[in-house]
Design a protein around this motif. Sequence first.
Motif, PDB file in Angstrom:
ATOM      1  N   ASP A 165      34.958 -95.153   1.017  1.00  0.00           N
ATOM      2  CA  ASP A 165      35.674 -95.279   2.278  1.00  0.00           C
ATOM      3  C   ASP A 165      36.904 -96.138   2.012  1.00  0.00           C
ATOM      4  OD1 ASP A 165      36.626 -95.845   4.802  1.00  0.00           O
ATOM      5  OD2 ASP A 165      34.683 -96.350   5.671  1.00  0.00           O
ATOM      6  N   LEU A 166      38.035 -95.480   1.784  1.00  0.00           N
ATOM      7  CA  LEU A 166      39.286 -96.160   1.468  1.00  0.00           C
ATOM      8  C   LEU A 166      40.394 -95.510   2.297  1.00  0.00           C
ATOM      9  CD1 LEU A 166      38.864 -96.372  -2.422  1.00  0.00           C
ATOM     10  CD2 LEU A 166      38.787 -98.307  -0.834  1.00  0.00           C
ATOM     11  N   THR A 167      40.491 -95.895   3.549  1.00  0.00           N
ATOM     12  CA  THR A 167      41.409 -95.246   4.473  1.00  0.00           C
ATOM     13  C   THR A 167      42.844 -95.606   4.089  1.00  0.00           C
ATOM     14  OG1 THR A 167      39.733 -95.450   6.191  1.00  0.00           O
ATOM     15  CG2 THR A 167      41.960 -94.883   6.886  1.00  0.00           C
ATOM     16  N   THR A 168      43.601 -94.597   3.710  1.00  0.00           N
ATOM     17  CA  THR A 168      44.903 -94.803   3.097  1.00  0.00           C
ATOM     18  C   THR A 168      46.044 -94.681   4.100  1.00  0.00           C
ATOM     19  OG1 THR A 168      44.888 -92.465   2.508  1.00  0.00           O
ATOM     20  CG2 THR A 168      44.176 -94.018   0.824  1.00  0.00           C
ATOM     21  N   ALA A 169      47.208 -95.153   3.674  1.00  0.00           N
ATOM     22  CA  ALA A 169      48.463 -94.972   4.404  1.00  0.00           C
ATOM     23  C   ALA A 169      49.583 -94.974   3.383  1.00  0.00           C
ATOM     24  CB  ALA A 169      48.669 -96.080   5.432  1.00  0.00           C
ATOM     25  N   GLY A 170      50.581 -94.132   3.611  1.00  0.00           N
ATOM     26  CA  GLY A 170      51.718 -94.070   2.698  1.00  0.00           C
ATOM     27  C   GLY A 170      52.251 -92.660   2.604  1.00  0.00           C
ATOM     28  N   ASP A 223      40.837 -87.917  -7.053  1.00  0.00           N
ATOM     29  CA  ASP A 223      41.074 -89.363  -6.988  1.00  0.00           C
ATOM     30  C   ASP A 223      41.093 -89.732  -5.507  1.00  0.00           C
ATOM     31  OD1 ASP A 223      42.775 -91.976  -6.999  1.00  0.00           O
ATOM     32  OD2 ASP A 223      42.483 -91.572  -9.140  1.00  0.00           O
ATOM     33  N   PRO A 224      40.627 -90.925  -5.126  1.00  0.00           N
ATOM     34  CA  PRO A 224      40.767 -91.323  -3.726  1.00  0.00           C
ATOM     35  C   PRO A 224      42.219 -91.381  -3.281  1.00  0.00           C
ATOM     36  CG  PRO A 224      39.284 -92.809  -4.898  1.00  0.00           C
ATOM     37  CD  PRO A 224      39.952 -91.958  -5.931  1.00  0.00           C
ATOM     38  N   PHE A 225      43.128 -91.525  -4.243  1.00  0.00           N
ATOM     39  CA  PHE A 225      44.556 -91.600  -3.974  1.00  0.00           C
ATOM     40  C   PHE A 225      45.204 -90.404  -4.677  1.00  0.00           C
ATOM     41  CE2 PHE A 225      42.835 -95.945  -4.724  1.00  0.00           C
ATOM     42  CZ  PHE A 225      42.636 -96.261  -3.378  1.00  0.00           C
ATOM     43  N   PRO A 226      45.350 -89.270  -3.993  1.00  0.00           N
ATOM     44  CA  PRO A 226      45.717 -88.015  -4.672  1.00  0.00           C
ATOM     45  C   PRO A 226      47.031 -88.060  -5.432  1.00  0.00           C
ATOM     46  CG  PRO A 226      44.857 -87.555  -2.475  1.00  0.00           C
ATOM     47  CD  PRO A 226      45.013 -89.044  -2.575  1.00  0.00           C
ATOM     48  N   HIS A 227      47.945 -88.975  -5.067  1.00  0.00           N
ATOM     49  CA  HIS A 227      49.221 -89.014  -5.798  1.00  0.00           C
ATOM     50  C   HIS A 227      49.028 -89.444  -7.250  1.00  0.00           C
ATOM     51  CE1 HIS A 227      48.831 -93.327  -4.854  1.00  0.00           C
ATOM     52  NE2 HIS A 227      49.656 -93.535  -5.861  1.00  0.00           N
ATOM     53  N   ARG A 228      47.861 -90.008  -7.599  1.00  0.00           N
ATOM     54  CA  ARG A 228      47.626 -90.429  -8.986  1.00  0.00           C
ATOM     55  C   ARG A 228      47.241 -89.252  -9.887  1.00  0.00           C
ATOM     56  NH1 ARG A 228      44.311 -96.167  -8.862  1.00  0.00           N
ATOM     57  NH2 ARG A 228      42.515 -94.838  -8.353  1.00  0.00           N
ATOM     58  N   VAL A 229      47.042 -88.080  -9.319  1.00  0.00           N
ATOM     59  CA  VAL A 229      46.601 -86.918 -10.102  1.00  0.00           C
ATOM     60  C   VAL A 229      47.824 -86.093 -10.480  1.00  0.00           C
ATOM     61  CG1 VAL A 229      45.101 -84.901 -10.162  1.00  0.00           C
ATOM     62  CG2 VAL A 229      44.428 -86.923  -8.841  1.00  0.00           C
ATOM     63  N   ASP A 230      48.200 -86.116 -11.765  1.00  0.00           N
ATOM     64  CA  ASP A 230      49.385 -85.374 -12.204  1.00  0.00           C
ATOM     65  C   ASP A 230      48.976 -84.042 -12.828  1.00  0.00           C
ATOM     66  OD1 ASP A 230      48.403 -86.007 -14.730  1.00  0.00           O
ATOM     67  OD2 ASP A 230      49.959 -87.482 -15.162  1.00  0.00           O
TER      68      ASP A 230
END
Length: 832
Positions: free
Chosen positions: A177-182, A330-337
């Motif tokens: 549970d890592l509710t993101t913003a950005g 990844d919980p932070f999809p921008h880290r997946v290249d």
Amino acid sequence: MPELHLPHDGWRLSLLRAAPDTPAAIAAALPVPATVPGTVHTDLLAAGLIDEPCEGRVEATLGWIGRCAWRYEGSFPVEAAPPGERLELVCHGLDTVAVVAVDGRVLGHTRNMHRTHRFDVTGLAPGDHTLTIDFLPADEEAQRLREQLGDLPCSYTHPYNFIRKMACNFGWDWGPDLTTAGSWRPIGLHRWSVARLAAVRPQLTVEGRTGEVRIDVELDRAGDAPLRLVAEIAGRHVTTEVPAGADRARLDCTVPDVRRWWPHDLGGQDRYELTVRLLDGDTVLDTWRRSVGFRAVRLDTGTDAGGSRFSLVVNDTPVLVRGVNWIPDDPFPHRVDRDRLRRRLTQARDAGANLIRVWGGGVFGGDDLYDLCDELGLLVWQDFLFACAAYPEEPELAGEVAAEATEAVTRLMPYPSLVLWIGCNENIWAQRDWGWEPGTRGRSWGLGYYLDLLPRIVAELDPTRPYWPGSPYSGAGQHPNDPDHGTTHLWAVWNELDYEHYRDSVPRLVGEFGFQGPATYATLRDALPGEPLHPHSPALVAHQKAEHGMAKLDRSLAHHFGVPDGFDDWHFLASVNQARAIELGITHFRSHRPRCQGTVLWQLNDCWPAISWSVVDSQERRKPAWYALRRAYAPRLVTLQPRDGRPALVAVNDTATPWSATVRLTRRRLDDGAVLAERTVTVVVAPRGAAVRPLDASLSEPAAPSAELLVASAPDATRALWFFARDRELRYPRARFTATAEAVPGGYRVTVAAQTLLRDLTLLADRVDPTATVDDALLTVLPGESVAITLSTAARFDPDLLLDPSVLRCVNDRPLGGDLAGVVDGSDSTVG
């Protein structure tokens, strides 16, 4: 002019509104440098203000981030523009509730992570300008809409069904549970004059060797001049005039002698470059370019004696689906290249998979995902983004859903690998069986999306692809999860039963099923620095998100092995148990072809270091289950399956040519491998077929079930085994073998010579070298046989480390569950 992305760095993150539990020290340290694409969590991590959210028990300390309001601020230059030129700010993915402003002037508000937003900034003076994006708490917006519209059922704590955001971002039974913003996708500036290509929708069909291309085009205009469209593919050119003021046009092109695109197990992955240009006289105003492919796809849902089929047919060839479910990596999809995607999708293909299901609780993948599936020959089943909840259909959300789906279909339809649109994940089933009806009585709950809005969008924009309302879904008038119709999800086995109960049903296509196992040792060790590794340590349990997940694992372990006390035994046997479950399930379903037309395993990948259903963990390491999946998904399969209360031989042929399988069957003693009965049979299997051969009593009826096994060997297939009892009941010999390890080019080789049966022999190489991979695992070796396991690594170390008893393991290397009666006395293994 093409769109220009704003720089990745040079941004600043500040706290706009703190949550009550915001750490004072972090608040005082803000603002900090930030990135786009990016997210608050990763920017705080880069600034050294938080620890890696996926390590240890850090996740539980970061809930405050999702309850704060945040500001991203950056600048961009504007050059002097000629009269009539448009300038637009293009935000490809704002997560999620945002207010966008330039120089303090608000341009607009967003509340959908899955859409692109364009803002007209024409008229900005030359010079530098300040862009601010204020992100408000997503959970707060969801709560507001829930209060306004009335509550609806949802499978998890947060009301994610009231906001268009990645559902699993709020926590799932395998993820944090890592509710993101950005801004999770790029932000760009787009200058254009006269007109631009707002949407290009190519429909490619093929009959015989002739391809047809229909291209529907939508324009944005800054003037009413007549224009011209030109399309080029495979050396063919077509053009059409766009009358003054018109904003829609169509081009048609016939391409002779085309080479079709196929999934990797059936043919080549031929593609063609399609280019569409928009011209004003001889001036090119805009260009659209994609690689496309010619292939025909349909969904066969016709009725038969067993119900109704669910069969994908590609280029008039029924495809036995060997699929895997794909979750955000990844919980932070921008880290997946792109490189990471290539590695992960290659792992799927190398395991024998021919289909990726992009699951509906995540995100639509970026273009790299689908382009790589095109290249690798992996079919794509794409869910629309609705999962495990009732979704309101009021205008506050319905308009967002329509815009999101229209954009997704338009963007993804050029990719030939995409072969199926699915309306939702489990929602129609949940409405029927999960007790939702009282909470949705008299309310919309999403069915209108699945049966009306989404199929209309697909039919209008992308009619060359089939659509199905949900998974599971069995068709109108049927129970949504009826195994005789449509797609089926099998979760009672994991939740309530032992994995042997996969054999209780034969669905038409299994869209989800799976069994849990831990991440690899190296991944868990890295993820839990300084924490003791114990099956029920708080740190490890924090990475088990399934309800009563550890108890369910222990239940199955107890049934087969007994529950080990120490971590090493628990970790190995839980990994073996997951692999056994996967192999048993898939081989059972495949043995019932053509009634069962495929399986989509839950799940290929993990987004964080977890105990979960994945076969590849979050650090890209293949779990033992991956090797079992590769065996079960082999194009040609020999398997032993129960028929009429006794084992029978089944040969499955997934290739385009007939297969004459010569199979040697032996019933043997466990202790010394002595042959008690033997037969050689030949089974002829039609292309894309299965053949069953009953076995006589000398093979299928053991004299001592706890001390015998049945072996089926064919020259061009992996050996199949049938044990007549569970592990705890088997009279395993104490493992005896000799083993040597030596350096070879590219790594090491471990050679094992068995003196007794060695069941599920596995080299846990990551315990010695976290970068190492092995070519095979879970090898059952008969007495007198030798096997070699090759380890690939660039590292150098003492080869004898690979022979340590914690590294080179088999199931019968020590007593199971403390039940010493199941072990035959014998000397320990030796190494040399």
